[in-house]
Design an enzyme around this catalytic site. Structure first.
Site, PDB file in Angstrom:
ATOM      1  N   ARG A 117       0.854  -1.186   0.000  1.00  0.00           N
ATOM      2  CA  ARG A 117       0.000   0.000   0.000  1.00  0.00           C
ATOM      3  C   ARG A 117       0.891   1.238   0.000  1.00  0.00           C
ATOM      4  NH1 ARG A 117      -2.251   3.299   4.450  1.00  0.00           N
ATOM      5  NH2 ARG A 117      -4.002   4.444   3.577  1.00  0.00           N
ATOM      6  N   HIS A 148      -3.012  10.870   0.064  1.00  0.00           N
ATOM      7  CA  HIS A 148      -2.493  10.738   1.433  1.00  0.00           C
ATOM      8  C   HIS A 148      -1.883  12.091   1.810  1.00  0.00           C
ATOM      9  CE1 HIS A 148      -1.025   7.559   4.513  1.00  0.00           C
ATOM     10  NE2 HIS A 148      -0.724   8.738   5.037  1.00  0.00           N
ATOM     11  N   GLU A 157      -7.517   8.642   5.693  1.00  0.00           N
ATOM     12  CA  GLU A 157      -7.827   9.373   6.931  1.00  0.00           C
ATOM     13  C   GLU A 157      -8.340  10.790   6.706  1.00  0.00           C
ATOM     14  OE1 GLU A 157      -4.671   9.155   9.780  1.00  0.00           O
ATOM     15  OE2 GLU A 157      -4.598   6.980   9.739  1.00  0.00           O
ATOM     16  N   ASN A 187      -7.411   2.276   9.679  1.00  0.00           N
ATOM     17  CA  ASN A 187      -6.122   2.496  10.330  1.00  0.00           C
ATOM     18  C   ASN A 187      -6.375   2.553  11.825  1.00  0.00           C
ATOM     19  OD1 ASN A 187      -5.168   2.735   7.756  1.00  0.00           O
ATOM     20  ND2 ASN A 187      -4.645   4.912   7.889  1.00  0.00           N
ATOM     21  N   TYR A 240      -4.494   2.543  15.673  1.00  0.00           N
ATOM     22  CA  TYR A 240      -3.271   2.632  16.482  1.00  0.00           C
ATOM     23  C   TYR A 240      -3.537   2.497  17.976  1.00  0.00           C
ATOM     24  CZ  TYR A 240      -0.776   3.866  12.286  1.00  0.00           C
ATOM     25  OH  TYR A 240      -0.222   3.806  11.041  1.00  0.00           O
ATOM     26  N   GLU A 262      -3.524   0.215   8.052  1.00  0.00           N
ATOM     27  CA  GLU A 262      -2.354   0.635   8.843  1.00  0.00           C
ATOM     28  C   GLU A 262      -2.523   0.149  10.267  1.00  0.00           C
ATOM     29  OE1 GLU A 262      -1.393   4.844   8.940  1.00  0.00           O
ATOM     30  OE2 GLU A 262      -1.739   5.041   6.782  1.00  0.00           O
TER      31      GLU A 262
HETATM   32  C1  FCB Z   1      -1.477   7.720  10.275  1.00  0.00           C
HETATM   33  C2  FCB Z   1      -1.051   8.166   8.904  1.00  0.00           C
HETATM   34  C3  FCB Z   1       0.291   7.662   8.464  1.00  0.00           C
HETATM   35  C4  FCB Z   1       1.277   7.604   9.615  1.00  0.00           C
HETATM   36  C5  FCB Z   1       0.685   6.929  10.820  1.00  0.00           C
HETATM   37  C6  FCB Z   1       1.615   6.793  11.999  1.00  0.00           C
HETATM   38  O1  FCB Z   1      -2.343   8.658  10.820  1.00  0.00           O
HETATM   39  O2  FCB Z   1      -1.989   7.750   7.942  1.00  0.00           O
HETATM   40  O3  FCB Z   1       0.736   8.460   7.420  1.00  0.00           O
HETATM   41  O4  FCB Z   1       1.772   8.854   9.893  1.00  0.00           O
HETATM   42  O5  FCB Z   1      -0.469   7.597  11.223  1.00  0.00           O
END
Ligand code: FCB
Length: 446
Positions: free
Chosen positions: A75, A119, A164, A289, A291, A354
């Site tokens: 990707r 992006h 995002e 995505n 985290y 992600e």
């Molecule tokens: C996300 C982004 C990516 C990267 C990660 C850590 O928000 O899509 O570009 O910076 O965080």
């Protein structure tokens, strides 16, 4: 043991401005991130993406490395200002040729190209004309999508329109922490709508043989205490972060409570009849995505944040270990998020586009022994396996990131790669996590 289906798509992700460098080569025009990074104080240590990981010149070696790791998909994002340097008008052939070579090389190595059209590197002239708060930007985006599809559509099956949009809208136009660095809450709300509209219009332009989706940064939100003020704060954050995007895309409507929260900020004249129908033609897949989860409480003093319209919310401390970004580590949040999507929205194929972590890696004479990153990835992949066993249509996973790279306003300090980059020499060294991930892919299990 967690075992994945043989068809599960294993990949890694990057984005154009974060790795390519070569910002003034072969006719590329300036983007809002070139301008923002060049603004004193905007990015830590004054870092910019001018050279980054020099992937523009080193992509053949990087793809050979991907093949060595056994990645099935890659990707990446296409830099709009390489393809259309001013954001409108004719294509720049040399920019397109770069992505032709990149996709051909991927295909030669048996790696599926998964491009994202946007992006965050908006051509600067479009920002000069008003940027995403202006409707015309959505139309320009659809035009760029159509031109790109005409040139590369023969070799790409999955197209992701946006990465995002929450960040583009609310970090770009409300907090100003991201390019273009504006602090105009009403403009941010308009930007969110025009990004979604841009997705809808681009999807119309791309549909044919292609599968079209987009990537949202979603999270699992819980209130600190089960009491009214915290419950309301959590509802507001969930509304802005998740439902403001999920509902129009998957139900062709905006959530009423979020519109109420935003009424002080805007009168919504920017939403035209028919927009929601176009936005809500359901995507073929949704990229997620993830985290960290968010624990939310009511605040006591009004603060300006990305949660426009909700000055009295604050993010609380969940007391968990954190990554080098200060983000709490909780793989359970990913499982809860996936189960929530399954319960609340129509079923469409999902991909984790992600997931990963920055840690303070130490380079030793015999490599980078990033056991903390391995533990993070292992935990989150276990959540993926559990979600699948509970009926979530999760079809693939992309680790963020293949390479250490330019982490936006944090510059080069955070290292997210499974491959270490020595920025002085551009030498690549797979970390232990890369070897571990290669083994997971090879076995198809944890
Ligand atoms: C996300 C982004 C990516 C990267 C990660 C850590 O928000 O899509 O570009 O910076 O965080």
């Amino acid at each position: 043991m967690s075992t994945f289906d043989p068809g599960f798509l294993w990949g890694a992700a990057t984005s154009s401005y974060q790795i390519e460098g070569a910002v003034a080569e072969d006719g590329r025009g300036p983007s809002i991130w070139d301008t923002f990074a060049g603004t004193p104080g905007a990015v830590r240590d004054g870092d910019t993406g001018a050279v980054a990981a020099d992937h523009y010149h080193r992509f053949p070696g990087d793809i050979a490395l991907m093949a060595e790791l056994g990645l099935r998909a890659y990707r990446f994002s296409l830099a709009w200002p390489r393809i259309q340097p001013t954001g409108s008008g004719p294509v720049n052939q040399r920019g397109l040729d770069f992505y032709r070579r990149l996709t051909d090389t991927l295909l030669d190595h048996g790696i599926e190209p998964w491009p994202t059209l946007y992006h965050w590197d908006l051509p600067q002239p479009l920002e000069d004309g008003g940027g995403w708060p202006v409707r015309d930007t959505a139309e320009r985006f659809a035009e760029y999508a159509a031109l790109t599809y005409a040139a590369l559509g023969d070799r790409i099956t999955h197209w992701t329109t946006l990465n995002e949009p929450w960040c583009s809208a609310f970090l770009g136009y409300a907090t100003g922490r991201h390019a273009p660095g504006r602090r105009e809450p009403a403009a941010a709300v308009r930007a969110a709508h025009h990004l979604l509209l841009g997705h809808g219009l681009a999807a119309e332009a791309l549909r044919g043989e292609a599968r079209v989706g987009l990537t949202l940064n979603l999270t699992h939100v819980t209130p600190l205490h089960a009491e009214p003020a915290d419950l309301d704060a959590a509802r507001r954050v969930d509304g802005m972060q998740n439902r403001l995007f999920l509902d129009p895309l998957l139900r062709a409507t905006y959530p009423d409570d979020v519109l109420d929260d935003l009424h002080e900020v805007t009168a919504f004249e920017h939403i035209h009849d028919g927009d929601l129908k176009r936005i809500g033609a359901p995507p073929d897949y949704l990229g997620i995505n993830y985290y960290a989860p968010l624990l939310v409480a009511a605040g006591s003093t009004p603060t300006r944040s990305a949660y426009v319209g909700s000055p009295l919310v604050r993010i609380a401390d969940g007391g968990r270990p954190r990554t080098a970004m200060g983000w709490e580590i909780d793989e359970r949040g990913l499982l809860d998020l996936l189960l929530r999507l399954k319960n609340d929205y129509p079923a469409i194929p999902l991909y984790i586009t992600e997931n990963g972590a920055a840690f303070d890696d130490v380079v030793q004479h015999d490599g980078v022994h990033d056991t903390d990153r391995i533990a993070y990835l292992d935990g989150h992949l276990r959540s993926c396996a559990q979600a699948i066993s509970r009926g979530v249509p999760l079809r693939g996973y992309f680790v963020w990131s293949l390479l250490d790279n330019f982490e936006w306003s944090f510059g080069y300090a955070p290292r997210f790669g499974i491959v270490h980059v020595d920025y002085a020499t551009q030498r690549r060294t797979p970390k232990d996590s890369a070897r571990w991930y290669a083994e997971v892919i090879r076995r198809g299990s944890l």
